[in-house]
Design an enzyme around this catalytic site. Structure first.
Site, short mmCIF file in Angstrom:
data_model
loop_
_atom_site.label_atom_id
_atom_site.label_comp_id
_atom_site.label_asym_id
_atom_site.label_seq_id
_atom_site.Cartn_x
_atom_site.Cartn_y
_atom_site.Cartn_z
N TYR A 82 37.00 7.53 20.16
CA TYR A 82 35.93 6.67 20.64
C TYR A 82 36.13 6.34 22.10
CZ TYR A 82 38.81 2.39 20.70
OH TYR A 82 39.76 1.44 20.99
N LYS B 209 42.66 7.97 22.17
CA LYS B 209 41.88 6.78 21.81
C LYS B 209 41.19 7.01 20.46
CE LYS B 209 38.93 3.45 24.25
NZ LYS B 209 39.72 2.25 24.03
N GLU C 129 51.68 -2.33 26.06
CA GLU C 129 50.33 -2.73 26.47
C GLU C 129 49.89 -3.85 25.52
OE1 GLU C 129 47.40 0.33 25.78
OE2 GLU C 129 48.49 1.11 24.07
N LEU D 228 47.82 3.55 26.06
CA LEU D 228 46.54 4.18 26.36
C LEU D 228 46.38 4.19 27.88
CD1 LEU D 228 43.81 5.13 24.90
CD2 LEU D 228 42.91 3.04 25.92
N1 PDD Z 1 40.05 -1.00 24.37
N2 PDD Z 1 44.94 -0.31 25.53
C1 PDD Z 1 44.30 -0.35 24.35
C2 PDD Z 1 45.11 -0.28 23.10
C3 PDD Z 1 42.90 -0.48 24.30
O1 PDD Z 1 42.27 -0.50 23.12
C4 PDD Z 1 42.17 -0.57 25.52
C5 PDD Z 1 40.69 -0.71 25.56
C6 PDD Z 1 42.88 -0.52 26.73
C7 PDD Z 1 42.19 -0.58 28.06
O2 PDD Z 1 41.54 0.63 28.35
P1 PDD Z 1 40.22 0.69 29.24
O3 PDD Z 1 40.53 0.06 30.54
O4 PDD Z 1 39.95 2.14 29.37
O5 PDD Z 1 39.18 -0.05 28.46
C8 PDD Z 1 44.26 -0.38 26.70
C9 PDD Z 1 38.63 -0.94 24.21
C10 PDD Z 1 37.84 -1.57 25.28
C11 PDD Z 1 38.24 -1.37 22.82
O6 PDD Z 1 38.88 -0.88 21.90
O7 PDD Z 1 37.29 -2.14 22.64
#
Ligand code: PDD
Length: 282
Positions: free
Chosen positions: A31, A145, A177, A201
């Site tokens: 996703y 992801k 993270e 991630l």
């Molecule tokens: N999540 N780490 C994890 C585990 C995440 O699920 C996310 C983002 C990030 C930040 O990644 P980015 O800057 O690309 O959004 C780091 C999304 C937004 C979610 O699951 O809703």
């Protein structure tokens, strides 16, 4: 609200995925979440690039990602809000439950929609948030992801029950993270975040933040840190698509102070980027 489902636009009330969908049965799906600032899908290209890597790593059949951009433009036409969250999910398709990959020719299920979201409240940005550390008990391919987010869900709920905004994962003693964001700390002017490994991630907001730091000539170290180092940090913050850059003020009950100058500078520059319509970022 319209949903893009396998090449068609349908009302959400009509958007259905069969029970044999592998995303539903196995979490066999990837996703993306992309933030819509006004008319601008922020960092679209970077998100699609990450999606492509995930699809390749999991050996999905080819998916027409250019069609997604066109479909996103159509979904954007319904926009009567200032900020939105675009969600894309691609599963390995529909086939009677069996662990092995479905036969060749099984088409991935592709869904996408945009929901309005409220901007991050100004007081949250001004006051910062509390976080707590939790053990990182996720699998070893979190750089992909995937929708298999149960450890993240449990961690976030634990944080909520402890009165915190986010859960910070700790693996082998170091911060990886957060449950849905990347984590940064600042000490003596140096910005630190965990390097890209299979245990984090590669966040797009993390990438944009590092780019801003370079543009502002701020020193950066891609080096893991201990929770204890975070307790001593001058500043700390989270980055993520839903939150942008969000200051952290308390880690496991250790108060770091109000959002500091480095976080403020990065945040201001980040907000400016969300407003600028840049072809490189989106
Ligand atoms: N999540 N780490 C994890 C585990 C995440 O699920 C996310 C983002 C990030 C930040 O990644 P980015 O800057 O690309 O959004 C780091 C999304 C937004 C979610 O699951 O809703």
């Amino acid at each position: 609200m319209r949903v893009y489902l396998n090449g068609e636009f349908v009302d959400i009330s009509q958007a259905r995925v069969p029970i044999d969908d592998r995303g539903f049965l196995f979490g066999d799906a990837v996703y993306e979440v992309i933030h819509l600032y006004g008319d601008h899908l922020f960092a679209w290209d970077l998100h699609i690039e990450r999606l492509k890597f995930g699809l390749q790593a999991l050996e999905f059949p080819p998916v027409d990602l250019d069609a997604l951009r066109q479909a996103a433009e159509v979904l954007k036409q319904d926009r009567d809000y200032e900020e939105g969250s675009l969600y894309i999910q691609i599963s390995r398709g529909v086939y009677p439950r069996s662990h092995v990959f479905p036969p060749e020719g099984t088409k991935p299920t592709v869904v996408m929609w945009i929901r309005p979201v409220d901007p991050v409240p100004a007081e949250l940005l001004a006051e910062g948030v509390r976080v707590v550390t939790v053990p990182d008990d996720r699998w070893s391919k979190v750089w992909i992801k995937t929708v298999g987010l149960l450890p993240n869900v449990l961690a976030k709920e634990k944080a909520r029950r402890m009165g915190a905004y986010e859960a910070i994962f700790v693996r082998d003693g170091v911060v990886t993270e957060a449950s849905s964001a990347n984590v940064f700390m600042v000490r003596r002017g140096v910005i630190r975040t965990a390097p890209e490994t299979n245990y984090i991630l590669p966040g797009i907001t993390r990438e944009v933040t590092l780019q801003i730091a370079r543009e502002l000539d701020l020193p950066v170290e891609l080096k893991p840190f201990l929770p204890e180092e975070m307790y001593q940090a001058d500043e700390a913050f989270l980055t993520g698509t839903n939150i942008g850059i969000l200051p952290i003020t308390t880690v496991d009950g250790h108060y770091l102070g109000k959002p500091g100058p480095v976080t403020q500078r990065l945040l201001q520059a980040f907000m400016a980027k969300t407003k600028e319509v840049s072809s490189r970022l989106g």
